[in-house]
Design an enzyme around this catalytic site. Structure first.
Site, PDB file in Angstrom:
ATOM      1  N   LYS B 141       0.897  -1.254  -0.141  1.00 33.36           N
ATOM      2  CA  LYS B 141      -0.216  -0.047   0.099  1.00 33.36           C
ATOM      3  C   LYS B 141       0.873   1.415  -0.058  1.00 33.36           C
ATOM      4  O   LYS B 141       1.678   1.278   0.723  1.00 33.36           O
ATOM      5  CB  LYS B 141      -0.963   0.340   1.302  1.00 33.36           C
ATOM      6  CG  LYS B 141      -1.820  -1.034   1.160  1.00 33.36           C
ATOM      7  CD  LYS B 141      -3.181  -0.789   2.327  1.00 33.36           C
ATOM      8  CE  LYS B 141      -2.806  -0.882   3.757  1.00 33.36           C
ATOM      9  NZ  LYS B 141      -4.063  -0.683   4.550  1.00 33.36           N
ATOM     10  N   GLU B 243      -5.087  -4.843  11.550  1.00 32.86           N
ATOM     11  CA  GLU B 243      -5.734  -3.736  12.155  1.00 32.86           C
ATOM     12  C   GLU B 243      -6.143  -3.818  13.517  1.00 32.86           C
ATOM     13  O   GLU B 243      -6.654  -2.897  14.186  1.00 32.86           O
ATOM     14  CB  GLU B 243      -6.940  -3.404  11.241  1.00 32.86           C
ATOM     15  CG  GLU B 243      -6.635  -2.992   9.836  1.00 32.86           C
ATOM     16  CD  GLU B 243      -5.801  -1.325   9.538  1.00 32.86           C
ATOM     17  OE1 GLU B 243      -6.566  -0.466  10.199  1.00 32.86           O
ATOM     18  OE2 GLU B 243      -4.816  -1.383   9.009  1.00 32.86           O
TER      19      GLU B 243
END
EC number: 4.2.3.124
Lengths: 368, 368
Positions: B141, B243
């Site tokens: 990312k 996360e």
């Protein structure tokens, strides 16, 4: 109306085109697919077309219109950032679609914007020029300019849908249509096209065509381009063939400083490429004549000779290395040439054939 | 020294790490692979490290150094454009490699720059923080900020090589090392880790480690992250597990306004997530204790309690929707929770479990 499924490798989308196609977008896009639409258009796209397109998307979900200043000098990441900030302020999120309503410039700026927001949100192309509908949207190359050169920054990003309204295209200025027709003739020259749905008699030099005729032309361009690009999505191998006429054509475009369209420059570039191939005993006189004949049919060789002198064209040819040719050594340039109509010349397993610069200079000096 | 081949789907690269690894880059990069190297570093990276790295790349081909102003407010497309213009002016072309020498900020800015130049040129990461080496570079990312939010624009782009010099990492400030250790503990809590090459006794609260110890830690983080991400390269399915602790942790990071590092905030976020899972009868007291115990081992719960009040934390929790949680309805938030150490809770085939906001508020009010 025609709908074609286009695939760049495993990335597929529907391309629907025909008269008043925008009235039918509800048949293609499920109502809950996107939560809102952000229409992006450069200032060169007529207001009436932008609002017409927005109206139909507005029937599916809330729609917003963002305009940006047209022109190559504004085709930058700065413009992209402005549009992204505005889109977010309007509530854009991962479920929002960016709708590019315009020609190739709008398609690229909106394409870069959509490809980066939240690392990629849906992009819908509504090409409003025949060139965009028959050529630009059949590529997933997205790019913007740096001050040091055109299209130097970008990436590969496919649209989710393409809708081309042939009524809008048929009402666009003839010279804009001609720009697309030059690329269409290129497709006729570089590929073996079986089962052509139109004949050479369907071409005319006024460049005024009915929506139905343009639909047939777009259909042909899709078949031609995708026969190669569906497997060469980066346009670096067999896809290089679409750069035919671009080596010299691009130099002419630069030398003429905006005096001729990209399509017209490519038309002249193809004539020179044919003449060069003929001198190298690659292409017959008959096939060189086919170039003249087809390009005259669409009026692409009218208003030539060019204003710029051969030295100026050669200067740009020698200094621009961003198109589909390779600098081999001081004496040669790599060019895409033909062995015959529909038969690309292959040299060392590549579509780039080394050509002596002295020969290029000689042929440019002789003129068309 | 250790070399691991990392694959995000079919995009693979070598990650070499160990003491003085930069001395060995010639063993990894063929001499004619790149025509020049453009080193990019933010102003927060010590000059000595930047020049040290540049020196070794300079042995392979000409090298240039570009610095940009550090800080989140400069992590923008405008900074990216400046770097690209400078790189082109220095002669960058399709055969040039961009070398990101720095932490996650430099990695992202250089990653976006490299991913767009000529539609993607080679990117080489030289992480100079333990967090970057053990976490950031193990993700493809890439993103920069808009004024409206962090990391809102970017794409997925893998490096061609990663070189992490554990000597440089071992000499970096302990608090910087701790930031990475928090994510390492996260990996210990969320995954079943067999054959761990270190024991909990190898962790310490001073966060001073030898190059050899950091090499072992990086090796573990690669195995942990790639066991999931090699098949979920977009980090949207099983990759969401990374996360963990970020829902509340990110809100705390925002509420503390720079007072604590991202890693420290995630540490606290994991404690809260564990307490919430315990209240919901998903996680045992014993496993909640494991959270406290491991995070205390690395000194991550020192200097807590936080300065910000629970209402402020809850405000950010309610308004930020960019992390790995889902807004379900007015009363619930989707959170990543555990059923046990190494056992993510699954709800409706997703890693996001709905949690009542009132429960979240209650647990935050109680404090650590």
């Amino acid at each position: 109306m025609t709908t074609k499924q286009i695939c760049f490798a495993d990335r597929c989308f529907n391309f629907a085109f025909g008269e008043h196609i925008l009235e039918s977008i509800e048949d293609y896009i499920p109502r809950d697919e996107f939560d809102r639409y952000i229409v992006i258009s450069d200032s060169g796209v007529p207001d009436s077309i932008v609002h017409h397109a927005a109206e139909y998307f507005g029937k599916l979900a809330p729609v917003h219109i963002l305009r940006f200043q047209g022109g190559e000098e504004y085709k930058t990441l700065s413009t992209v950032t402005d549009l992204q900030e505005q889109a977010i302020a309007l509530g854009a999120n991962r479920r929002t679609a960016i709708v590019a309503v315009g020609g190739g410039l709008t398609g690229n700026v909106a394409g870069v914007a959509a490809g980066m927001m939240f690392r990629g949100i849906a992009l819908i192309h509504v090409p409003t020029t025949f060139l965009a509908a028959s050529d630009s949207v059949l590529s997933i190359k997205q790019a913007v300019n740096l001050t040091s050169g055109k299209n130097l920054v970008g990436f590969y990003y496919p649209p989710r849908f393409v809708f081309a309204d042939t009524r809008i295209l048929s009402e666009s200025p003839p010279r804009q249509v001609k720009a697309g027709m030059c690329e269409l003739v290129k497709n006729m020259l570089i590929l073996e096209n079986d089962n052509l749905e139109f004949t050479e008699d369907d071409l005319n030099s006024t460049n005024v065509y009915s929506p139905k005729q343009l639909e047939t032309f777009i259909n042909f361009c899709i078949s031609a381009k995708m026969s190669v690009l569906s497997e060469d999505i980066y346009e670096k191998k067999k896809g290089l063939i679409f750069e035919y006429g671009h080596t010299i054509g691009h130099a002419i475009e630069l030398a003429e400083q905006g005096g001729i369209t990209h399509g017209e420059a490519i038309a002249v570039g193809m004539i020179y490429a044919a003449k060069i191939a003929n001198r190298m005993n690659l292409l017959s006189e008959h096939d060189v004549s086919a170039h003249y004949w087809l390009l005259n049919k669409i009026g692409a060789l009218q208003d030539i000779p060019l204003k710029s002198d051969p030295d100026s064209i050669f200067h740009y040819l020698n200094h621009d290395n961003k198109r589909g040719y390779l600098k081999l050594d001081e004496d040669n340039l790599g060019m895409i040439l033909l062995n015959g109509v529909g038969k690309p010349a292959v040299y060392n397993q590549s579509l780039l054939t080394p050509v002596r610069k002295t020969l290029i200079k000689e042929v440019i000096r002789e003129g068309l």
